[in-house]
Design a protein around this motif. Sequence first.
Motif, PDB file in Angstrom:
ATOM      1  N   THR A  97     -43.866 -25.412  10.289  1.00  0.00           N
ATOM      2  CA  THR A  97     -44.208 -24.285   9.417  1.00  0.00           C
ATOM      3  C   THR A  97     -42.957 -23.820   8.679  1.00  0.00           C
ATOM      4  OG1 THR A  97     -43.847 -22.669  11.201  1.00  0.00           O
ATOM      5  CG2 THR A  97     -46.088 -23.501  10.880  1.00  0.00           C
ATOM      6  N   ILE A  98     -43.161 -23.403   7.452  1.00  0.00           N
ATOM      7  CA  ILE A  98     -42.035 -22.934   6.647  1.00  0.00           C
ATOM      8  C   ILE A  98     -42.494 -21.802   5.738  1.00  0.00           C
ATOM      9  CG2 ILE A  98     -42.439 -24.701   4.866  1.00  0.00           C
ATOM     10  CD1 ILE A  98     -39.327 -24.700   4.522  1.00  0.00           C
ATOM     11  N   SER A  99     -41.616 -20.839   5.565  1.00  0.00           N
ATOM     12  CA  SER A  99     -41.881 -19.717   4.665  1.00  0.00           C
ATOM     13  C   SER A  99     -40.593 -19.399   3.910  1.00  0.00           C
ATOM     14  CB  SER A  99     -42.383 -18.499   5.439  1.00  0.00           C
ATOM     15  OG  SER A  99     -41.423 -18.105   6.415  1.00  0.00           O
ATOM     16  N   TRP A 100     -40.702 -18.593   2.855  1.00  0.00           N
ATOM     17  CA  TRP A 100     -39.548 -18.258   2.042  1.00  0.00           C
ATOM     18  C   TRP A 100     -39.801 -16.928   1.351  1.00  0.00           C
ATOM     19  CZ3 TRP A 100     -42.832 -22.415   1.259  1.00  0.00           C
ATOM     20  CH2 TRP A 100     -43.739 -22.286   0.201  1.00  0.00           C
ATOM     21  N   ASP A 101     -38.735 -16.387   0.737  1.00  0.00           N
ATOM     22  CA  ASP A 101     -38.904 -15.125   0.018  1.00  0.00           C
ATOM     23  C   ASP A 101     -39.353 -15.374  -1.418  1.00  0.00           C
ATOM     24  OD1 ASP A 101     -36.521 -16.267  -0.726  1.00  0.00           O
ATOM     25  OD2 ASP A 101     -35.378 -14.407  -0.716  1.00  0.00           O
ATOM     26  N   THR A 102     -38.615 -16.176  -2.161  1.00  0.00           N
ATOM     27  CA  THR A 102     -38.975 -16.500  -3.538  1.00  0.00           C
ATOM     28  C   THR A 102     -38.587 -17.941  -3.848  1.00  0.00           C
ATOM     29  OG1 THR A 102     -38.609 -14.207  -4.257  1.00  0.00           O
ATOM     30  CG2 THR A 102     -38.681 -15.895  -5.976  1.00  0.00           C
ATOM     31  N   LEU A 103     -39.541 -18.692  -4.372  1.00  0.00           N
ATOM     32  CA  LEU A 103     -39.286 -20.070  -4.785  1.00  0.00           C
ATOM     33  C   LEU A 103     -39.601 -20.158  -6.272  1.00  0.00           C
ATOM     34  CD1 LEU A 103     -38.398 -22.762  -3.479  1.00  0.00           C
ATOM     35  CD2 LEU A 103     -40.811 -23.376  -3.330  1.00  0.00           C
ATOM     36  N   LYS A 104     -38.554 -20.229  -7.078  1.00  0.00           N
ATOM     37  CA  LYS A 104     -38.713 -20.237  -8.522  1.00  0.00           C
ATOM     38  C   LYS A 104     -39.119 -21.627  -9.016  1.00  0.00           C
ATOM     39  CE  LYS A 104     -35.419 -16.488  -9.400  1.00  0.00           C
ATOM     40  NZ  LYS A 104     -36.456 -15.591  -9.972  1.00  0.00           N
ATOM     41  N   PRO A 105     -39.659 -21.720 -10.243  1.00  0.00           N
ATOM     42  CA  PRO A 105     -40.032 -23.035 -10.794  1.00  0.00           C
ATOM     43  C   PRO A 105     -38.881 -24.026 -10.737  1.00  0.00           C
ATOM     44  CG  PRO A 105     -40.909 -21.295 -12.172  1.00  0.00           C
ATOM     45  CD  PRO A 105     -40.024 -20.624 -11.150  1.00  0.00           C
ATOM     46  N   LYS A 106     -39.185 -25.240 -10.274  1.00  0.00           N
ATOM     47  CA  LYS A 106     -38.252 -26.367 -10.138  1.00  0.00           C
ATOM     48  C   LYS A 106     -37.276 -26.205  -8.973  1.00  0.00           C
ATOM     49  CE  LYS A 106     -38.494 -27.867 -14.947  1.00  0.00           C
ATOM     50  NZ  LYS A 106     -37.743 -28.273 -16.154  1.00  0.00           N
ATOM     51  N   GLU A 107     -37.321 -25.067  -8.260  1.00  0.00           N
ATOM     52  CA  GLU A 107     -36.517 -24.938  -7.050  1.00  0.00           C
ATOM     53  C   GLU A 107     -37.219 -25.661  -5.907  1.00  0.00           C
ATOM     54  OE1 GLU A 107     -33.966 -20.795  -7.438  1.00  0.00           O
ATOM     55  OE2 GLU A 107     -35.827 -20.802  -6.276  1.00  0.00           O
ATOM     56  N   SER A 108     -36.449 -26.109  -4.931  1.00  0.00           N
ATOM     57  CA  SER A 108     -37.040 -26.831  -3.805  1.00  0.00           C
ATOM     58  C   SER A 108     -36.323 -26.495  -2.508  1.00  0.00           C
ATOM     59  CB  SER A 108     -36.975 -28.346  -4.050  1.00  0.00           C
ATOM     60  OG  SER A 108     -35.635 -28.781  -4.162  1.00  0.00           O
ATOM     61  N   ILE A 109     -37.044 -26.709  -1.414  1.00  0.00           N
ATOM     62  CA  ILE A 109     -36.491 -26.544  -0.067  1.00  0.00           C
ATOM     63  C   ILE A 109     -36.493 -27.918   0.580  1.00  0.00           C
ATOM     64  CG2 ILE A 109     -36.793 -25.428   2.172  1.00  0.00           C
ATOM     65  CD1 ILE A 109     -38.370 -23.217   0.716  1.00  0.00           C
ATOM     66  N   LYS A 110     -35.326 -28.422   0.925  1.00  0.00           N
ATOM     67  CA  LYS A 110     -35.211 -29.765   1.490  1.00  0.00           C
ATOM     68  C   LYS A 110     -35.167 -29.698   3.011  1.00  0.00           C
ATOM     69  CE  LYS A 110     -32.886 -31.792  -2.513  1.00  0.00           C
ATOM     70  NZ  LYS A 110     -33.028 -30.620  -3.386  1.00  0.00           N
ATOM     71  N   ILE A 111     -35.977 -30.557   3.635  1.00  0.00           N
ATOM     72  CA  ILE A 111     -36.111 -30.550   5.092  1.00  0.00           C
ATOM     73  C   ILE A 111     -35.844 -31.944   5.644  1.00  0.00           C
ATOM     74  CG2 ILE A 111     -37.696 -30.128   7.019  1.00  0.00           C
ATOM     75  CD1 ILE A 111     -39.249 -28.285   5.049  1.00  0.00           C
ATOM     76  N   GLN A 112     -35.079 -32.021   6.711  1.00  0.00           N
ATOM     77  CA  GLN A 112     -34.827 -33.276   7.410  1.00  0.00           C
ATOM     78  C   GLN A 112     -35.496 -33.223   8.772  1.00  0.00           C
ATOM     79  OE1 GLN A 112     -30.503 -33.340   7.391  1.00  0.00           O
ATOM     80  NE2 GLN A 112     -30.459 -34.706   5.624  1.00  0.00           N
ATOM     81  N   SER A 113     -36.138 -34.319   9.157  1.00  0.00           N
ATOM     82  CA  SER A 113     -36.841 -34.331  10.437  1.00  0.00           C
ATOM     83  C   SER A 113     -36.721 -35.691  11.113  1.00  0.00           C
ATOM     84  CB  SER A 113     -38.319 -33.982  10.237  1.00  0.00           C
ATOM     85  OG  SER A 113     -38.948 -34.939   9.404  1.00  0.00           O
ATOM     86  N   LEU A 114     -36.867 -35.667  12.412  1.00  0.00           N
ATOM     87  CA  LEU A 114     -36.896 -36.877  13.218  1.00  0.00           C
ATOM     88  C   LEU A 114     -38.292 -36.978  13.820  1.00  0.00           C
ATOM     89  CD1 LEU A 114     -35.098 -39.222  14.221  1.00  0.00           C
ATOM     90  CD2 LEU A 114     -34.641 -37.858  16.271  1.00  0.00           C
ATOM     91  N   ILE A 115     -39.039 -38.021  13.434  1.00  0.00           N
ATOM     92  CA  ILE A 115     -40.439 -38.162  13.804  1.00  0.00           C
ATOM     93  C   ILE A 115     -40.628 -39.326  14.767  1.00  0.00           C
ATOM     94  CG2 ILE A 115     -42.802 -38.434  12.958  1.00  0.00           C
ATOM     95  CD1 ILE A 115     -41.480 -35.939  11.901  1.00  0.00           C
ATOM     96  N   CYS A 116     -41.344 -39.081  15.847  1.00  0.00           N
ATOM     97  CA  CYS A 116     -41.681 -40.134  16.802  1.00  0.00           C
ATOM     98  C   CYS A 116     -42.979 -40.792  16.351  1.00  0.00           C
ATOM     99  CB  CYS A 116     -41.840 -39.552  18.210  1.00  0.00           C
ATOM    100  SG  CYS A 116     -42.274 -40.787  19.455  1.00  0.00           S
TER     101      CYS A 116
END
Length: 210
Positions: A71-90
């Motif tokens: 799950t992820i949330s944010w305060d403000t995500l403007k146009p063309k802005e992004s949140i990058k996430i790294q994960s390790l998946i089994c």
Amino acid sequence: MKLSFDNKHIIDAKFFEFSIRNTGEIDVTSQMLRKPVEIDFSGKFKILDAKLKEKSDVIDENLEFDSNKLTISWDTLKPKESIKIQSLICFNNSAEYNQQEKMDFISSINIHHRIVGITNIGKFLSVEIETQGRTKSYYLIQAYIDLFFALLFFSSIPPIMHWILQLMNDFSYEYEWKTVDIVFSIFYFILTLFHLFATIFNFDTAKKFK
């Protein structure tokens, strides 16, 4: 040898990096988020670890994960802005991570959200439009341009053009095929198909946006 994570034996784990990008034209604020965006990796996969690739100075993000959900949330995500996430998946299998398996993995991901004014969150591979900074409007405009050229080239096919001229000028005579007409007909028909397929692609891509 055995692969383990947090003192637990795992069969196969893979690094998966993705981002949540605002491809729209308005800010997506915390007031629009009725609840955090939930990314469900289905029961076939398990999240071993997940973190933000880099902490933004302008976006206040919050990331949590449990088992196969993130799950992820944010305060403000403007146009063309992004949140990058790294994960390790089994993956719970030892098969080679080929292109088909990658596509199956992407398809199995479900995204749940309750964001005011947004009906859909699309899924794109990194080589697709997510990293190109394009918007829904871009693909709609491109689709209408391709549709225009498809109609233009279709109407340029000699027998079609002759039929149109008949309608406009209200006269008729038998159309006689010439060798050059056959060549131009094939040429314009190919161009028509090209722009028609491009139109379908752009309209289909635009549907993936909100």
